[in-house]
Design a protein around this motif. Sequence first.
Motif, PDB file in Angstrom:
ATOM      1  N   LEU A 143      36.878  32.233  28.753  1.00 49.64           N
ATOM      2  CA  LEU A 143      37.202  32.508  30.401  1.00 49.64           C
ATOM      3  C   LEU A 143      36.341  32.402  31.171  1.00 49.64           C
ATOM      4  CD1 LEU A 143      38.629  36.026  29.552  1.00 49.64           C
ATOM      5  CD2 LEU A 143      40.119  34.050  30.881  1.00 49.64           C
ATOM      6  N   ASP A 144      34.882  32.186  31.057  1.00 55.97           N
ATOM      7  CA  ASP A 144      33.848  31.841  31.962  1.00 55.97           C
ATOM      8  C   ASP A 144      33.904  30.336  32.234  1.00 55.97           C
ATOM      9  OD1 ASP A 144      33.115  34.602  32.436  1.00 55.97           O
ATOM     10  OD2 ASP A 144      31.318  34.395  31.106  1.00 55.97           O
ATOM     11  N   ARG A 145      34.247  29.710  31.300  1.00 53.35           N
ATOM     12  CA  ARG A 145      34.002  28.213  31.431  1.00 53.35           C
ATOM     13  C   ARG A 145      35.036  27.619  32.361  1.00 53.35           C
ATOM     14  NH1 ARG A 145      32.612  25.169  25.522  1.00 53.35           N
ATOM     15  NH2 ARG A 145      32.217  23.809  27.047  1.00 53.35           N
ATOM     16  N   VAL A 146      36.357  28.459  32.346  1.00 53.04           N
ATOM     17  CA  VAL A 146      37.225  27.950  33.289  1.00 53.04           C
ATOM     18  C   VAL A 146      37.361  28.757  34.740  1.00 53.04           C
ATOM     19  CG1 VAL A 146      38.553  27.236  31.449  1.00 53.04           C
ATOM     20  CG2 VAL A 146      39.107  29.437  32.474  1.00 53.04           C
ATOM     21  N   GLY A 147      36.531  29.470  34.856  1.00 56.20           N
ATOM     22  CA  GLY A 147      36.396  30.233  35.954  1.00 56.20           C
ATOM     23  C   GLY A 147      37.091  31.511  36.166  1.00 56.20           C
ATOM     24  N   MET A 148      37.637  32.083  35.075  1.00 54.19           N
ATOM     25  CA  MET A 148      38.466  33.204  34.896  1.00 54.19           C
ATOM     26  C   MET A 148      38.007  34.506  34.516  1.00 54.19           C
ATOM     27  SD  MET A 148      41.386  31.911  36.514  1.00 54.19           S
ATOM     28  CE  MET A 148      42.729  33.198  36.193  1.00 54.19           C
ATOM     29  N   GLY A 149      36.640  34.536  34.410  1.00 55.69           N
ATOM     30  CA  GLY A 149      35.992  35.826  33.835  1.00 55.69           C
ATOM     31  C   GLY A 149      36.315  37.012  34.677  1.00 55.69           C
ATOM     32  N   ASP A 150      36.526  36.917  35.882  1.00 53.57           N
ATOM     33  CA  ASP A 150      36.631  38.093  36.568  1.00 53.57           C
ATOM     34  C   ASP A 150      38.288  38.370  36.635  1.00 53.57           C
ATOM     35  OD1 ASP A 150      33.944  38.155  37.617  1.00 53.57           O
ATOM     36  OD2 ASP A 150      34.543  37.127  39.358  1.00 53.57           O
ATOM     37  N   TYR A 151      38.820  37.616  35.840  1.00 55.18           N
ATOM     38  CA  TYR A 151      40.519  38.009  35.726  1.00 55.18           C
ATOM     39  C   TYR A 151      40.991  38.491  34.450  1.00 55.18           C
ATOM     40  CZ  TYR A 151      41.015  35.136  40.136  1.00 55.18           C
ATOM     41  OH  TYR A 151      41.020  34.644  41.211  1.00 55.18           O
ATOM     42  N   ALA A 152      39.967  38.805  33.476  1.00 52.63           N
ATOM     43  CA  ALA A 152      40.138  39.507  32.416  1.00 52.63           C
ATOM     44  C   ALA A 152      41.180  40.514  32.029  1.00 52.63           C
ATOM     45  CB  ALA A 152      38.769  39.716  31.605  1.00 52.63           C
ATOM     46  N   ARG A 153      41.013  41.463  33.043  1.00 54.86           N
ATOM     47  CA  ARG A 153      41.946  42.577  32.962  1.00 54.86           C
ATOM     48  C   ARG A 153      43.323  42.332  33.776  1.00 54.86           C
ATOM     49  NH1 ARG A 153      40.643  43.693  27.974  1.00 54.86           N
ATOM     50  NH2 ARG A 153      38.258  44.018  28.084  1.00 54.86           N
ATOM     51  N   ARG A 154      43.355  41.256  34.454  1.00 53.16           N
ATOM     52  CA  ARG A 154      44.735  41.308  35.291  1.00 53.16           C
ATOM     53  C   ARG A 154      45.802  40.893  34.573  1.00 53.16           C
ATOM     54  NH1 ARG A 154      43.411  38.714  40.373  1.00 53.16           N
ATOM     55  NH2 ARG A 154      45.450  38.061  40.645  1.00 53.16           N
ATOM     56  N   SER A 155      46.973  41.221  35.134  1.00 53.19           N
ATOM     57  CA  SER A 155      48.016  40.670  34.281  1.00 53.19           C
ATOM     58  C   SER A 155      48.520  39.321  34.308  1.00 53.19           C
ATOM     59  CB  SER A 155      49.389  41.557  35.129  1.00 53.19           C
ATOM     60  OG  SER A 155      50.812  40.850  34.355  1.00 53.19           O
ATOM     61  N   PHE A 156      48.744  38.575  33.220  1.00 54.35           N
ATOM     62  CA  PHE A 156      49.136  37.252  33.208  1.00 54.35           C
ATOM     63  C   PHE A 156      50.174  36.875  34.230  1.00 54.35           C
ATOM     64  CE2 PHE A 156      50.876  33.718  31.028  1.00 54.35           C
ATOM     65  CZ  PHE A 156      50.008  32.580  31.339  1.00 54.35           C
ATOM     66  N   SER A 157      51.171  37.774  33.934  1.00 56.81           N
ATOM     67  CA  SER A 157      52.496  37.328  34.727  1.00 56.81           C
ATOM     68  C   SER A 157      52.408  37.318  36.113  1.00 56.81           C
ATOM     69  CB  SER A 157      53.488  38.222  34.196  1.00 56.81           C
ATOM     70  OG  SER A 157      53.151  39.644  34.648  1.00 56.81           O
ATOM     71  N   ASN A 158      51.245  38.192  36.756  1.00 57.44           N
ATOM     72  CA  ASN A 158      50.976  38.182  38.115  1.00 57.44           C
ATOM     73  C   ASN A 158      50.136  36.900  38.617  1.00 57.44           C
ATOM     74  OD1 ASN A 158      52.662  40.441  38.518  1.00 57.44           O
ATOM     75  ND2 ASN A 158      50.855  41.817  38.251  1.00 57.44           N
ATOM     76  N   LEU A 159      49.718  36.166  37.987  1.00 53.79           N
ATOM     77  CA  LEU A 159      49.050  35.026  38.323  1.00 53.79           C
ATOM     78  C   LEU A 159      49.678  33.825  38.937  1.00 53.79           C
ATOM     79  CD1 LEU A 159      46.405  34.642  35.171  1.00 53.79           C
ATOM     80  CD2 LEU A 159      46.346  36.032  37.178  1.00 53.79           C
ATOM     81  N   SER A 160      48.903  33.012  39.704  1.00 55.78           N
ATOM     82  CA  SER A 160      49.614  31.798  40.186  1.00 55.78           C
ATOM     83  C   SER A 160      49.731  30.679  39.165  1.00 55.78           C
ATOM     84  CB  SER A 160      48.589  31.383  41.388  1.00 55.78           C
ATOM     85  OG  SER A 160      47.589  30.541  40.861  1.00 55.78           O
ATOM     86  N   GLY A 161      50.380  29.669  39.405  1.00 57.81           N
ATOM     87  CA  GLY A 161      50.730  28.716  38.249  1.00 57.81           C
ATOM     88  C   GLY A 161      49.289  27.865  37.864  1.00 57.81           C
ATOM     89  N   GLY A 162      48.401  27.924  38.743  1.00 64.13           N
ATOM     90  CA  GLY A 162      47.106  27.372  38.401  1.00 64.13           C
ATOM     91  C   GLY A 162      46.370  28.093  37.558  1.00 64.13           C
TER      92      GLY A 162
END
Length: 268
Positions: A123-142
């Motif tokens: 997650l850290d390697r793609v800059g998404m470490g802070d999103y770990a507990r977020r819902s996947f379905s609520n993310l943007s396409g990118g």
Amino acid sequence: MKVEVQGLSYGIKGVPIVQDVDLQVNPGEFVGIIGPNGSGKSTLLKNIYRVLKPQAGWISLDGQALSELSYKEAAQRMAVVSQETSSVFDFTVWDIVLMGRHPHKGMFAADTKGDDALVREALDRVGMGDYARRSFSNLSGGEKQRVLISRALAQQSQFLIMDEPTNHLDIRYQLQIMDLVRTLRITALSALHDLNMACYFCDRIIVMNAGQVHASGTPDEVITPELLEEVFGVSAELAVHPVTRRLSITYFPESLQSQFKTKGALLV
């Protein structure tokens, strides 16, 4: 890992989509597949990662027929980043990436601290470490695309197959993801729509047109004004960038094409 495809064909209701495709990806090589919409890029990849079954031909990983491998064995060797991101279930980002560890675990095996560390690093390697507990379905396409790439990293396979991985990403993350794939030093095969990205990052390029391999080779060997006109229907000027020393493509809109054709295509 070495990947070979020979004589692969696939069609629907008698209509051929991919016809007699041969390709090879050598260990540690990053190969891009380019071509216009409808040329068979995604169908070819889906046959390789077993969403579709070839009607003819064969695929091998390090000399072993893919059809002889169980789905778990194939997943241990091959990670996939596809275009499809929808799901009827609502998982957290962490759970999505953790799925990349499943091919390496028994049916009832618990997650380990090692699994957690790999997920966190991916997650850290793609800059998404802070999103770990977020819902996947609520993310943007990118954001979803970056999570799916993170899942592939956590899978730790030696062959990465991607279907237009930079779709929905802004330019910063397009460059980050493509550069990351290069630095992994694993075998990678990716359908790409950005020809300049393909020229910059790929060791070799395969050009698909009308379901067949139209050309194959290094970017310098394959990308020519004539090929861009014939396959993509566009006029363009090619140059070697003075800083990157990579081939760079400048496209011309239809309003300038008559003027461009009078001057002729230039390769600097």
